[in-house]
Design an enzyme around this catalytic site. Structure first.
Site, mmCIF file in Angstrom:
data_model
loop_
_atom_site.group_PDB
_atom_site.id
_atom_site.type_symbol
_atom_site.label_atom_id
_atom_site.label_comp_id
_atom_site.label_asym_id
_atom_site.label_seq_id
_atom_site.Cartn_x
_atom_site.Cartn_y
_atom_site.Cartn_z
ATOM 1 C CE1 TYR A 138 0.174 0.992 -6.834
ATOM 2 C CE2 TYR A 138 1.422 2.778 -5.873
ATOM 3 C CZ TYR A 138 0.212 2.233 -6.261
ATOM 4 O OH TYR A 138 -0.947 2.943 -6.064
ATOM 5 C CE LYS A 185 -13.018 -7.524 -4.087
ATOM 6 N NZ LYS A 185 -14.320 -7.372 -3.383
ATOM 7 C CG ASP A 218 -15.425 -4.723 -1.479
ATOM 8 O OD1 ASP A 218 -14.695 -5.228 -0.602
ATOM 9 O OD2 ASP A 218 -16.202 -5.413 -2.172
ATOM 10 C CG ASP A 242 -1.266 5.300 -3.648
ATOM 11 O OD1 ASP A 242 -1.311 6.379 -3.022
ATOM 12 O OD2 ASP A 242 -0.882 5.225 -4.824
ATOM 13 C CG ASP A 246 -5.142 10.032 -2.127
ATOM 14 O OD1 ASP A 246 -4.034 9.946 -1.571
ATOM 15 O OD2 ASP A 246 -5.302 10.554 -3.249
#
Ligand code: ATP
Length: 349
Positions: A138, A185, A218, A242, A246
């Protein structure tokens, strides 16, 4: 009673755009009902102001924001502005320049009926996502080469520093009661992931009494949907935090009720905002849920040291939700303002 102005905390209020403008007044209403002795000052930071002046945050406002004890924030964004300068110049600037490196995104299920899960025993969610907030993908580093041609190359850089990774992992251990799960990851993104793995192991060694687990992002997404009751604290980078938050918002009733805090535990600076954005599809009709903003205000007063008040606000929210005195996205039929009243009245009673 004599006022002690020097003890009164100064809260900068930035409702900004869309749903933010509707939910922030409800959060202030609830803070007042809870007896918060805070001084609120609202600032003209929003899309209209940006379109007039070309400045996402005018310099005099920026000076004030740097001095405020806390910032109560709504949401930023406007369909009339198609570049990212505005978002970057408001929310990302505040996060980056005030060095608000901890993004706390708690998820707690207040009423069983709000869970989308079929199996009752797995519905119980009470967890915290600790998201790195000042680095990662970001930061806006990179560029577009041969833009607009078929040879275009776009590069978005994933910035991870020793300091940034270490301090967020350390914070997560401080926040955990049970277990800390680190999510990355690192099997595919080996450079950044390598640094996260290295510092994860180094910090974990200093906390032998806290259980630890590592999950690839994942697998974490899968486990969060399969059985979210297994999680206490998740620590992760900016992008994964982020996205996963959600997902966790949906596990507790949706975007309308998820709160967040952006803090720097060292300087004490903090910005408190609902997880949701401007909700352009429903904003302006008096139907958006103010609970995410109200719970963010509760996180703000907790951060400022008023723990009892924070708990009282959370209790009032839980009671209102359980009584069905809430907006339609979580099964009620109240307007935004009535839903704010339902929480406020429980604090005055
Ligand atoms: P933005 O571009 O500002 O991020 P968005 O629509 O992409 O807006 P959100 O504002 O987070 O993202 O909204 C995602 C979905 O959640 C929308 O369908 C919206 O209606 C719903 N939603 C968001 N906030 C609320 C709220 N406070 N109350 C009820 N529903 C909400």
């Amino acid at each position: 009673m004599r006022r002690k102005p020097h003890l009164r905390k100064h809260i900068a209020v930035l409702p900004c755009d869309g749903a933010g403008k509707e939910v922030v007044p409800e959060a202030i209403k609830v803070l007042r009902a809870a007896g918060a002795d805070l001084e609120f000052q609202e600032y003209d930071v929003n899309a209209d102001q940006y379109m007039r002046s070309g400045q996402p945050i005018p310099p005099d406002v920026w000076n004030d924001l740097q001095k405020a004890d806390a910032i109560l924030f709504g949401a930023v964004g406007d369909p009339r502005i198609d570049d990212s300068t505005y978002l970057a110049g408001v929310l990302l600037r505040l996060r980056f320049e005030l060095d608000l490196y901890v993004n706390l995104r708690p998820a707690k299920l207040y009423d069983d009926r709000l869970s989308p899960l079929r199996r009752e025993e797995r519905r119980m969610v009470d967890m915290l996502i600790v998201r790195e907030n000042t680095e990662g993908l970001y930061v806006g580093m990179g560029g577009r080469f041969k833009k607009g041609t078929e040879q275009e190359v776009a590069i978005q850089e994933d910035l991870n520093t020793y300091l940034g990774v270490t301090r967020i992992i350390e914070y997560a251990f401080g926040a955990a009661k049970g277990e800390v799960v680190m999510v990355d990851k690192s099997n595919a993104m080996t450079h950044a992931g390598g640094l996260w793995q290295q510092q994860w192991k180094a910090v974990a060694k200093k906390h032998p009494n806290i259980k630890t687990r590592h999950l690839y992002v994942d697998a974490a997404a899968m486990q969060l949907v399969r059985d979210p009751s297994q999680f206490d604290v998740i620590v992760t980078g900016n992008l994964f935090g982020d996205i996963l938050s959600d997902l966790t918002a949906e596990l507790i009733g949706g975007m309308g009720i998820a709160p967040s805090a952006n803090i720097n535990p060292k300087t004490g600076r903090g910005l408190f905002e609902p997880v949701h954005g401007t909700a352009p599809d429903i904003a302006g009709r008096g139907v958006v849920n103010p609970v995410g903003a109200i719970l963010s205000a509760s996180m703000m007063v907790k951060h400022l040291g008023y723990t009892e008040m924070a708990n009282a606000i959370e209790g009032a929210v839980e009671s209102a939700i359980r009584a069905g005195e809430c907006t339609r996205d979580i099964g009620g039929d109240l307007s935004t303002s009535q839903a704010g009243d339902a929480v406020a009245k429980r604090l005055k009673d």
